[in-house]
Write a protein that holds these residues in place. Sequence first.
Motif, mmCIF file in Angstrom:
data_model
loop_
_atom_site.group_PDB
_atom_site.id
_atom_site.type_symbol
_atom_site.label_atom_id
_atom_site.label_comp_id
_atom_site.label_asym_id
_atom_site.label_seq_id
_atom_site.Cartn_x
_atom_site.Cartn_y
_atom_site.Cartn_z
ATOM 1 N N THR A 2 -13.541 -3.548 11.522
ATOM 2 C CA THR A 2 -12.815 -4.310 10.518
ATOM 3 C C THR A 2 -12.318 -3.383 9.420
ATOM 4 O OG1 THR A 2 -12.967 -6.101 8.922
ATOM 5 C CG2 THR A 2 -14.979 -4.859 9.318
ATOM 6 N N ASP A 3 -11.246 -3.800 8.768
ATOM 7 C CA ASP A 3 -10.701 -3.016 7.661
ATOM 8 C C ASP A 3 -11.362 -3.376 6.339
ATOM 9 O OD1 ASP A 3 -8.964 -1.602 9.239
ATOM 10 O OD2 ASP A 3 -7.289 -2.977 8.924
ATOM 11 N N GLU A 4 -12.251 -4.390 6.344
ATOM 12 C CA GLU A 4 -12.886 -4.816 5.112
ATOM 13 C C GLU A 4 -13.924 -3.803 4.668
ATOM 14 O OE1 GLU A 4 -14.312 -8.805 4.850
ATOM 15 O OE2 GLU A 4 -12.742 -9.516 6.186
ATOM 16 N N LEU A 22 -2.051 -0.327 -0.281
ATOM 17 C CA LEU A 22 -0.751 -0.500 0.366
ATOM 18 C C LEU A 22 -0.956 -1.188 1.713
ATOM 19 C CD1 LEU A 22 0.831 3.014 -0.225
ATOM 20 C CD2 LEU A 22 1.484 0.892 -1.347
ATOM 21 N N PRO A 23 -0.073 -2.097 2.070
ATOM 22 C CA PRO A 23 -0.183 -2.721 3.389
ATOM 23 C C PRO A 23 0.205 -1.728 4.484
ATOM 24 C CG PRO A 23 1.786 -3.493 2.276
ATOM 25 C CD PRO A 23 1.038 -2.639 1.292
ATOM 26 N N PRO A 24 -0.283 -1.950 5.705
ATOM 27 C CA PRO A 24 0.048 -1.039 6.807
ATOM 28 C C PRO A 24 1.551 -0.816 6.985
ATOM 29 C CG PRO A 24 -1.675 -2.553 7.483
ATOM 30 C CD PRO A 24 -1.196 -3.008 6.121
ATOM 31 N N ALA A 92 8.741 8.171 -3.953
ATOM 32 C CA ALA A 92 8.448 8.251 -2.520
ATOM 33 C C ALA A 92 7.635 7.042 -2.063
ATOM 34 C CB ALA A 92 7.705 9.541 -2.210
ATOM 35 N N LEU A 93 6.783 6.534 -2.935
ATOM 36 C CA LEU A 93 6.003 5.349 -2.607
ATOM 37 C C LEU A 93 6.743 4.039 -2.900
ATOM 38 C CD1 LEU A 93 2.514 6.435 -3.938
ATOM 39 C CD2 LEU A 93 3.134 6.006 -1.558
#
Length: 96
Positions: A2-4, A22-24, A92-93
Motif C-alpha cells: 500500500t502507498d499509505e 504530488l499525485p502519480p 519545473a514542478l
Amino acid sequence: MTDEFTPPTGTGGDITAQRQILPPARIDDVAEAVLALARELWVVADRQIVTEALLARHGITAADIDAFQPDAETEARLDTRRRQIVDNLLVALKAG
C-alpha cells in the motif's frame, strides 16, 4: 503493498504526516525538477572548479575560500541566485 504511511511503533521513530505531496500523474514534473536541479548543480560545480583553479594560481587557498565572510552586496547576490534556483524548480514542478 500500500502507498499509505504507517507510523513506526516504539520510541525515537521518524513520524511523517499521512499525505501525498504530488499525485502519480505528476511524476514527469518531478523528473523535470530533478533534471533542472542537476543542470543547476553542474553549472555551479563547473564554475567552482574553474574559480578555485584560477584562485590557486594567484595564491588564494581553499582555506581562504572557506574563511570568506560575504559583504552586504555579495549576500544580496547570493539571495537573488538562491531565489532564482528555487523559482526554476517550482516552475519545473508547475507550482510557481
